[in-house]
Design a protein around this motif. Structure first.
Motif, PDB file in Angstrom:
ATOM      1  N   ASN A   1       0.796  -1.238   0.000  1.00  0.00           N
ATOM      2  CA  ASN A   1       0.000   0.000   0.000  1.00  0.00           C
ATOM      3  C   ASN A   1       0.824   1.281   0.000  1.00  0.00           C
ATOM      4  OD1 ASN A   1      -1.308  -2.251   1.401  1.00  0.00           O
ATOM      5  ND2 ASN A   1      -3.071  -0.919   1.238  1.00  0.00           N
ATOM      6  N   TYR A   2       1.950   1.221   0.695  1.00  0.00           N
ATOM      7  CA  TYR A   2       2.750   2.435   0.785  1.00  0.00           C
ATOM      8  C   TYR A   2       3.308   2.833  -0.579  1.00  0.00           C
ATOM      9  CZ  TYR A   2       7.001  -0.144   0.011  1.00  0.00           C
ATOM     10  OH  TYR A   2       7.970  -0.892  -0.583  1.00  0.00           O
ATOM     11  N   ALA A   3       3.520   1.806  -1.449  1.00  0.00           N
ATOM     12  CA  ALA A   3       4.317   2.057  -2.648  1.00  0.00           C
ATOM     13  C   ALA A   3       3.718   3.132  -3.568  1.00  0.00           C
ATOM     14  CB  ALA A   3       4.549   0.753  -3.402  1.00  0.00           C
ATOM     15  N   PRO A   4       2.443   3.024  -3.949  1.00  0.00           N
ATOM     16  CA  PRO A   4       1.950   4.049  -4.863  1.00  0.00           C
ATOM     17  C   PRO A   4       2.055   5.447  -4.267  1.00  0.00           C
ATOM     18  CG  PRO A   4       0.443   2.209  -4.781  1.00  0.00           C
ATOM     19  CD  PRO A   4       1.436   1.984  -3.694  1.00  0.00           C
ATOM     20  N   ASP A   5       1.771   5.581  -2.967  1.00  0.00           N
ATOM     21  CA  ASP A   5       1.862   6.909  -2.353  1.00  0.00           C
ATOM     22  C   ASP A   5       3.307   7.394  -2.322  1.00  0.00           C
ATOM     23  OD1 ASP A   5      -0.728   6.303  -2.024  1.00  0.00           O
ATOM     24  OD2 ASP A   5      -0.803   6.592   0.141  1.00  0.00           O
ATOM     25  N   ALA A   6       4.221   6.460  -1.967  1.00  0.00           N
ATOM     26  CA  ALA A   6       5.630   6.857  -1.912  1.00  0.00           C
ATOM     27  C   ALA A   6       6.139   7.198  -3.305  1.00  0.00           C
ATOM     28  CB  ALA A   6       6.468   5.742  -1.297  1.00  0.00           C
ATOM     29  N   TYR A   7       5.745   6.398  -4.299  1.00  0.00           N
ATOM     30  CA  TYR A   7       6.188   6.648  -5.664  1.00  0.00           C
ATOM     31  C   TYR A   7       5.700   7.999  -6.152  1.00  0.00           C
ATOM     32  CZ  TYR A   7       7.875   1.943  -6.738  1.00  0.00           C
ATOM     33  OH  TYR A   7       8.587   0.778  -6.785  1.00  0.00           O
ATOM     34  N   GLU A   8       4.445   8.309  -5.795  1.00  0.00           N
ATOM     35  CA  GLU A   8       3.873   9.548  -6.301  1.00  0.00           C
ATOM     36  C   GLU A   8       4.512  10.753  -5.637  1.00  0.00           C
ATOM     37  OE1 GLU A   8      -0.308   9.809  -5.776  1.00  0.00           O
ATOM     38  OE2 GLU A   8      -0.466  11.664  -6.931  1.00  0.00           O
ATOM     39  N   GLY A   9       4.793  10.621  -4.342  1.00  0.00           N
ATOM     40  CA  GLY A   9       5.315  11.770  -3.628  1.00  0.00           C
ATOM     41  C   GLY A   9       6.798  12.016  -3.848  1.00  0.00           C
ATOM     42  N   ALA A  10       7.529  10.960  -4.146  1.00  0.00           N
ATOM     43  CA  ALA A  10       8.976  11.095  -4.258  1.00  0.00           C
ATOM     44  C   ALA A  10       9.344  11.875  -5.521  1.00  0.00           C
ATOM     45  CB  ALA A  10       9.611   9.714  -4.306  1.00  0.00           C
ATOM     46  N   PRO A  11      10.535  12.486  -5.517  1.00  0.00           N
ATOM     47  CA  PRO A  11      11.018  13.073  -6.776  1.00  0.00           C
ATOM     48  C   PRO A  11      11.139  11.950  -7.816  1.00  0.00           C
ATOM     49  CG  PRO A  11      12.490  13.604  -4.945  1.00  0.00           C
ATOM     50  CD  PRO A  11      11.503  12.615  -4.433  1.00  0.00           C
ATOM     51  N   LEU A  12      10.907  12.269  -9.072  1.00  0.00           N
ATOM     52  CA  LEU A  12      10.880  11.226 -10.109  1.00  0.00           C
ATOM     53  C   LEU A  12      12.104  10.316 -10.122  1.00  0.00           C
ATOM     54  CD1 LEU A  12       9.127  12.759 -13.202  1.00  0.00           C
ATOM     55  CD2 LEU A  12       8.897  10.412 -12.429  1.00  0.00           C
ATOM     56  N   PRO A  13      13.320  10.874 -10.022  1.00  0.00           N
ATOM     57  CA  PRO A  13      14.472   9.952 -10.038  1.00  0.00           C
ATOM     58  C   PRO A  13      14.429   8.974  -8.863  1.00  0.00           C
ATOM     59  CG  PRO A  13      15.186  12.196 -10.382  1.00  0.00           C
ATOM     60  CD  PRO A  13      13.751  12.274 -10.011  1.00  0.00           C
ATOM     61  N   VAL A  14      13.913   9.421  -7.731  1.00  0.00           N
ATOM     62  CA  VAL A  14      13.824   8.505  -6.593  1.00  0.00           C
ATOM     63  C   VAL A  14      12.767   7.440  -6.875  1.00  0.00           C
ATOM     64  CG1 VAL A  14      13.337   8.314  -4.145  1.00  0.00           C
ATOM     65  CG2 VAL A  14      14.595  10.272  -5.010  1.00  0.00           C
ATOM     66  N   THR A  15      11.667   7.849  -7.492  1.00  0.00           N
ATOM     67  CA  THR A  15      10.657   6.869  -7.888  1.00  0.00           C
ATOM     68  C   THR A  15      11.291   5.814  -8.785  1.00  0.00           C
ATOM     69  OG1 THR A  15       9.116   8.710  -7.926  1.00  0.00           O
ATOM     70  CG2 THR A  15       8.351   6.635  -8.823  1.00  0.00           C
ATOM     71  N   MET A  16      12.086   6.307  -9.725  1.00  0.00           N
ATOM     72  CA  MET A  16      12.790   5.391 -10.622  1.00  0.00           C
ATOM     73  C   MET A  16      13.689   4.443  -9.819  1.00  0.00           C
ATOM     74  SD  MET A  16      15.025   6.349 -13.914  1.00  0.00           S
ATOM     75  CE  MET A  16      16.584   7.033 -13.516  1.00  0.00           C
ATOM     76  N   TYR A  17      14.396   5.021  -8.865  1.00  0.00           N
ATOM     77  CA  TYR A  17      15.328   4.230  -8.073  1.00  0.00           C
ATOM     78  C   TYR A  17      14.581   3.192  -7.233  1.00  0.00           C
ATOM     79  CZ  TYR A  17      19.763   3.466  -5.715  1.00  0.00           C
ATOM     80  OH  TYR A  17      20.917   2.910  -5.244  1.00  0.00           O
TER      81      TYR A  17
END
Lengths: 492, 907
Positions: free
Chosen positions: A234-250
């Motif tokens: 559950n955390y993942a979509p929220d974390a992915y959305e909130g993080a800066p894009l390169p971090v989402t990528m990482y």
């Protein structure tokens, strides 16, 4: 030197050279950032030095190619480790080269950011290289803590802090679960060394089953969280959305691959004798992940969330293959996981670097913002389309070759029903990837006018695109390398 | 040769893209040339193929899996290869007229050439992977071509529909092929043909066949997957003619013909294929005559013809396979011709509504003649190929057990197809002239000549095959049938076989068709079900999206407590199940000591009160009760070190909590319905977790364990670390490196927290102006006591309960007390140095203690001891771990003081 139990310890520090280089580079980057004014260096020196360090680490890895052995019974240097060293170093390099413009504009505390990426790469490598439960756990935490902070670094985006908070709190719970599970495993096996655990479990008698099962449940739960498998996702979509894009990528690349490196090390190594005790857990999670991940992705409007769910579903495919590990077909199956992981990584990086450059230009991240991209930037549209099709497993692209290998391996291991679930899920995935492609090709742009990527944008996407097609058409070399790497982790 | 052949379209695709920059008309001619070249290359192998030989090209793909890339040309591949290249050439020619100098020509023909390449790969592939690759290339390029006119929502929808259906089917086929590969241990189609599948498990074989069949059904638009094909008529006409009648939709037919030798013996083969194919044949033939749009008439009639092909492949006899070969050829000729006719009519008149068209023969005579010839073939009249098609199909049906049923079906199909042929190929040209959106006129040659070529070909081939029985084409038909039958076969064909039931059925079909054709304008009025597969497809997609939406709203609302509850529940529920199954209470010897029970109750009540209380202060106090209860438990079970540390940490935590929460609202939250529901969920999860973990603890406590580490430390503590307190020697000697790490983390955390508090830039507050005189006096009296006590703890720690950590906490308690009583500033002054200096000094002292060993060439932090004589003559050992202990003490004191004073100063 010997430890308290009388084991002889090998303290050859040169075996750790790549990670030592990375850690030193991280410190240099922090120092550079802190004394930017005094040293009269600009922002660009940070990514430059970081990449330099990564290149150095890669060279060191290649120089150590023929060295085998372990460091103090804690770190194993074998083909598997080398495989992941190169993979993670490469990913970090792509991230920095592909997104340093984005980082300058949209990330706060840039010096820390680069240092965190470098340090988390060390953690990721040691997740793959550990040969002791505690070392592995520490590596997990090095990676996780770097990422908790990195997620919070988006400039002027209130979602970033919220995402980091969720990530860190849930991550803490997961770490606790993992640690509890490892303690139980230690209780059963009497050692934290992989090799000894494997022996103990292989010789195990019936009365250790329950603590072992309990430990496995908690380990699987903890790893499930780290890999973002349903229902720990559950955390993942929220974390992915909130993080800066390169971090989402990482998060979707290195963090996931490292977790799977660890999963393979554990489940193909020390835990393989207990395969009957854990296969059902992984099968259940794999099915849930493939189904829920792909289904919920259908109604996403934000490209980051879409890719979050897409990467969740990819976890399902890989877990499916881990489920199918068995002593006789295990090498082929884990080789298939590695092949798929590389294919997924390359593809995912193509898409993310593309999206990052799209964001650099437009500042937008909704799927509907991509409309008409085929007219305003045909190269980027083609790149993204190829990437998305590859994620869906379309032929001539990496995703097809790797999925073919993966499904074939799982089918060979008599898990046909899992393959069928996987294929149905893949079909669903095509639908949501298609929504993005449809926007790019079948709609007119809102703002006409051509635009171009930056030079590094062309460079990174071009190289990744090449690899994506090369793997799709001629994946044999990758398969050979992955097979050799997978062969290193089995004890039986 | 074969590798070059498959490369031709792809190279041409690149060439077309480049050529479009030079001249907008050029890409069409590039495709024309490439198609002719490829056709010529195929024809160069004519002799070998008609002799029954095959041409192969094999190279290794993944050597360790024994996967190859293999191409193979036999009669069947030759047939489809010639369709793809030959009709491709005509379509390219037609396309140059249809699109003129359209700016999008480059994109169009490039895509079309990629499609052509994919087709060639698919029909020449001799291994599963390559077959699938070609298959999906055609799906994706078809998507791009259908969506070519993407300014229309209908086209976008149709493109997506077609892609989803064909790719889903393709994936099903892929699973089937993987199964086939795994079960038969070969990835080559030709090896499969020789091995067969009869040796493998019947159920698995049936599942595998059904998966492959789904692939064929979706691609060849069989019921119930047929809906995408009429929808695909949104594509430009050259695409409809090429992909959706002549080539791509026949890939499914190709696949079943190709697999007939290996899978044809399965029981399911002979049931599923004829049933699905036969039903589709009749159903679509009926739907075709109900349509008014010329292209949709042809589309449904294509679906119908594909059904007949699938049915014939399912029958699998050599006669049926002969009929299949003839049908494929005949259909490609007349249907592509009629599609182009429809396109030309649309192009020149602006409408495709067959009811609105008539009398076009006056303005478009050449097209009328060509279309008429094609319609003759489609109608199944002699001497065209269509007649031969109907005859062979009827003949094949005649020898089946259900001969009459099959023959009736084929005859009905023939009759309805004749009606469709009249409606689409004849009626628009005859009858009264009608007004059309644009005045009709004959188009350029490229718009009618390709029609003429195909139409004439349909008749000529019929005559050559049917009249000259041993003519030049018959060996080719034999080669096709041999390839799809898996054994050598000599074909015999004739237009006239004498009067027999087959001929009678044929005549009946023609008669019925001609009668029905008189009323063809009335047929669209026949009522029929509104349901169609497009609606069903949309329903499925909407249903899935709706479900996704519900899941997302239910499980993904962004609420952290919910996420936590889900993750915990998922991990703990299996634990609970396992624990319950293991029944930990069974055989448990409960020795309930009243004091322990009482303490446990305090702990539990504290936890309950902390969760239930409405204000934060009360929650903190209740948590404190839990903590002190734990202290008592530690004490009761013989862990004085642990108890001491616990009581101090607990005290300081309560104090820090209160400092930190001073400025937050007193109550937690409002008590509405929503939060109450959350509370109930939280209670459930907590209860499950609590019960499960209690069970785990009981189970593990009753389990046999080995204590070799404990034995080691008990044995080694005194001789090696010169300390009787094992806990302490572990901390400062055996695992001193860990302690070093821990105090570093503590230091970093403290610096971070203080920095965060300072970040607001607010002036520090003086808190103590109004504190009580009693407290001040008490603090002044207690401080020296606490300091002395802490030093006492520090000194005795190595042998008795105590140690640097506890000592640091005790001293910090004194400082905190002073800070509450007076002021943070005054408390800090008490320390003489800033807390952060204490922290730094502590770290340096600890490091220095470690450095001794390094200087002597030992591993860092190895304990080094010397005996020191006391004045009394007594010898006591003094070592670096004691110095290390002082470092720990300083760090803990610094950290605790820093946190307490900094929080107190926060406004």
């Amino acid at each position: 030197m010997t430890d308290v139990l009388g084991n002889t310890l090998n303290l050859q520090y040169e075996l750790l050279l790549p990670e030592i280089i990375l850690a030193i580079t991280a410190v240099v980057v922090l120092t550079l950032d802190a004394f930017k004014k005094e040293l009269r260096v600009g922002y660009n020196s940070l990514p430059f030095v970081s990449v330099l360090g990564l290149v150095g680490a890669a060279v060191a890895t290649l120089l150590l190619l023929d060295n085998r052995g372990n460091f103090a019974l804690l770190i194993e240097l074998d083909d598997f480790t080398t495989f992941f060293r190169l993979l993670f170093i490469g990913t970090a390099a792509v991230l920095i080269i592909g997104s340093y413009e984005y980082i300058e504009r949209h990330v706060s505390h840039v010096g820390e950011f680069f240092a965190l990426i470098l340090l988390s790469t060390v953690g990721a490598i040691y997740m793959a290289a550990a040969r002791d439960l505690l070392t592995a756990y520490l590596a997990v935490e090095v990676l996780s803590f770097s990422l908790y902070v990195a997620v919070s670094l988006a400039k002027n985006d209130p979602r970033s802090g919220e995402a980091a908070l969720k990530y860190v709190l849930l991550g803490g719970v997961a770490s606790a679960m993992l640690l509890y599970g490892l303690s139980l495993l230690y209780g059963v096996a009497g050692s934290t060394q992989y090799a000894e655990i494997s022996e103990a479990l292989a010789a195990g008698t019936g009365d250790v089953t329950l603590p072992l099962l309990l430990g496995l449940v908690l380990i699987v739960g903890g790893l499930g969280f780290k890999a973002a498998a349903v229902p720990f996702h559950n955390y993942a979509p929220d974390a992915y959305e909130g993080a800066p894009l390169p971090v989402t990528m990482y998060l979707s690349a290195t963090s996931k691959a490292a977790t799977f490196a660890l999963i393979l090390r554990w489940f193909a190594g020390p835990l393989l004798p207990a395969v009957d005790d854990w296969a059902w857990m992984l099968a259940a999670i794999a099915v849930a992940t493939m189904v829920i991940g792909n289904l919920v992705a259908l109604q996403q409007h934000n490209i980051k969330r879409l890719l979050a769910y897409s990467s969740i579903s990819q976890v399902g495919y890989m877990l499916m293959a881990v489920t199918a590990l068995a002593p006789d077909t295990g090498v082929a199956t884990s080789g298939a996981v590695l092949v798929h992981m590389v294919g997924y990584l390359v593809t995912n990086l193509v898409v993310f670097v593309g999206v990052i450059h799209f964001y650099n230009k437009t500042g937008k991240e909704e799927i509907s913002d991509f409309r008409g991209l085929a007219q305003t930037n045909p190269y980027l549209a083609l790149t993204l389309t190829a990437g998305l099709f590859s994620l869906a497993g379309m032929p001539l692209l990496a995703g097809f070759f790797t999925k073919f290998i993966l499904f074939q391996a799982v089918a060979s291991a008599d898990y046909l029903w899992l393959v069928i679930v996987g294929v149905v899920a893949s079909t669903v995935s095509l639908y949501y990837y298609l929504q993005v492609i449809k926007q790019m090709y079948l709609y007119e742009p809102l703002v006409p006018g051509r635009w171009r990527l930056s030079a590094t944008g062309y460079l990174t996407t071009g190289v990744l695109f090449f690899f994506m097609v090369a793997i799709g058409i001629w994946g044999a070399p990758l398969y050979e390398v992955a097979d050799a790497a997978a062969g290193a982790i089995f004890f039986v | 040769m074969l590798a070059f052949l498959t490369a031709v379209p792809f190279v041409a695709a690149v060439a077309a893209a480049i050529a479009s920059r030079v001249d907008r008309r050029a890409p069409g001619f590039v495709m024309l040339a490439a198609s002719l070249l490829a056709a010529a290359m195929l024809l160069s192998q004519w002799g070998e193929v008609t002799d029954g030989a095959t041409v192969e090209w094999v190279t290794s793909w993944v050597p360790s899996l024994e996967w190859t890339v293999a191409l193979r040309l036999d009669g069947l591949s030759m047939l489809f290869g010639l369709l793809i290249t030959g009709i491709g050439a005509l379509i390219a020619w037609y396309g140059t007229g249809y699109f003129g100098a359209d700016a999008r020509n480059g994109r169009f023909f490039t895509t079309l050439l990629i499609f052509q390449g994919g087709m060639l790969v698919a029909v020449l592939a001799d291994d599963f992977a390559l077959l699938y690759v070609g298959w999906e290339v055609t799906s994706v390029s078809s998507f791009a071509l259908i969506g070519f006119a993407h300014d229309r929502a209908e086209a976008r929808q149709a493109a997506q529909h077609a892609l989803l259906v064909t790719i889903a089917g393709g994936l099903a086929m892929l699973v089937g092929l993987i199964m086939l590969g795994v079960l038969t241990d070969t990835w080559r189609v030709s090896e499969l043909t020789s091995r067969g599948v009869l040796g493998i498990d019947a159920t698995l074989a049936t599942v595998m066949f059904l998966l492959v069949a789904v692939g064929a059904f979706t691609k060849s638009a069989q019921f119930p997957f047929h809906g995408w094909l009429p929808g695909a008529m949104a594509a430009p006409t050259p695409v409809s003619a090429y992909l959706h009648s002549a080539t791509m939709v026949k890939l499914g037919v190709y696949l079943v013909a190709r697999l007939q030798p290996s899978l044809g013996d399965l029981e399911a083969w002979g049931i599923v294929l004829p049933a699905v194919g036969g039903f589709t044949m009749l159903y679509a033939a009926f739907m075709a005559v109900r349509e008014v749009d010329l292209k949709r008439v042809l589309a449904f009639s294509t679906v119908s013809a594909l059904g007949s092909m699938i049915m014939l492949a399912g029958l699998g006899t050599t006669h049926a396979l002969t009929a299949l070969a003839i049908t494929v050829i005949a259909h490609a000729c007349y249907k592509a011709a009629l599609f182009m006719t429809a396109g030309t009519i649309d192009h020149e008149t602006g409408t495709r509504d067959r009811l609105a068209l008539g009398g076009l023969r006056h303005s478009m005579p050449l097209l009328a003649v060509s279309a008429g010839l094609a319609a003759v073939s489609m109608a199944g009249l002699p001497p065209a190929m269509g007649f031969l098609q109907k005859e062979t199909a009827l003949a094949a049906s005649f020898e089946e057990p259900e001969a009459w049923l099959l023959m009736a079906a084929v005859a009905a199909f023939g009759a309805l197809t004749l009606v469709a042929a009249v409606a689409a190929g004849v009626a628009p040209f005859f009858g009264a002239r009608r007004d059309t959106p644009e005045p009709p006129h004959e188009g350029p040659p490229s718009l009618w000549a390709p029609v003429a070529v195909l139409a004439v070909l349909g008749v000529v081939l019929g005559v050559v095959l049917g009249v000259a029985v041993t003519g030049p084409l018959t060996p080719f038909i034999s080669a096709i049938v041999s390839a799809s039958a898996g054994e050598p076969y000599e074909a015999h064909l004739a237009l006239w076989e004498g009067v027999n039931p087959v001929l009678l059925a044929s005549v009946a079909a023609i008669t019925a068709g001609l009668v029905l054709a008189r009323f063809h304008r009335a047929l669209p009025g026949i009522p029929w079900l509104r349901a169609n597969s497009t609606a069903a497809m949309d329903g499925v997609l909407n249903g899935m999206t709706g479900l996704a939406d519900r899941i997302e709203r239910l499980a993904q609302p962004g609420s952290l407590p919910l996420y936590l509850a889900i993750a915990l529940a998922a991990a703990v529920l299996p634990v609970l199940v396992l624990v319950v199954l293991a029944n930990p209470i069974n055989g448990l010897d409960l020795d309930a000591d009243p004091l322990t029970v009482a303490i446990a109750l305090v702990v539990a009540l504290g936890a309950y009160a902390a969760a239930r209380s409405a204000t934060r202060l009360r929650s903190i106090a209740a948590l404190g009760a839990t903590g002190y209860g734990m202290t008592l438990l530690f004490l009761r079970f013989g862990g004085p070190d642990l108890a001491m540390t616990q009581v101090l940490v607990e005290t300081l935590t309560v104090v820090l909590f209160i400092f930190a929460f001073r400025y937050l609202p007193i109550t937690h939250e409002t008590r509405d319905e929503h939060t109450r529901r959350h509370h109930v969920g939280g209670v459930v999860v907590a209860a499950v977790a609590g019960v499960a973990m209690t069970g785990v603890t009981i189970l593990l406590a009753t389990h046999e364990r080995s204590y070799h580490l404990r034995a080691f430390f008990e044995r080694a503590s005194l001789p090696e670390a010169h300390g009787a307190n094992v806990v302490n020697t572990i901390l400062v000697d055996f695992r001193a490196m860990d302690t070093m790490g821990e105090i570093t983390v503590l230091a970093v955390a403290a610096v971070g927290i203080v920095a965060l508090l300072r970040i607001t830039g607010r002036e520090p507050a003086s808190a103590a102006a109004d504190s009580s005189r009693v407290l001040r006096t008490a603090a002044r009296g207690l401080l020296p006591l606490l300091v002395v006590f802490s030093i006492f703890l520090l000194v005795r720690g190595h042998n008795e309960p105590g140690g640097g950590f506890v000592a640091g906490l005790v001293a910090a308690t004194g400082v905190t007390l002073y800070a509450i009583a007076y002021d943070a500033r005054i408390a800090r002054r008490l320390l003489r140095v800033a807390p952060r200096s204490l922290i730094a000094a502590g770290l340096l002292v600890a490091l220095g203690a470690g450095a001794f060993a390094m200087a002597s060439g030992l591993a860092p932090l190895t304990g080094m001891w010397v005996d020191v004589s006391l004045p009394g003559g007594e010898q006591i050992p003094v070592g670096t771990p004691l110095i290390f202990e002082v470092g720990v003490f300083l760090v803990v004191l610094g950290v605790a003081s820093a946190l307490a004073t900094a929080l107190l100063e926060e406004r």
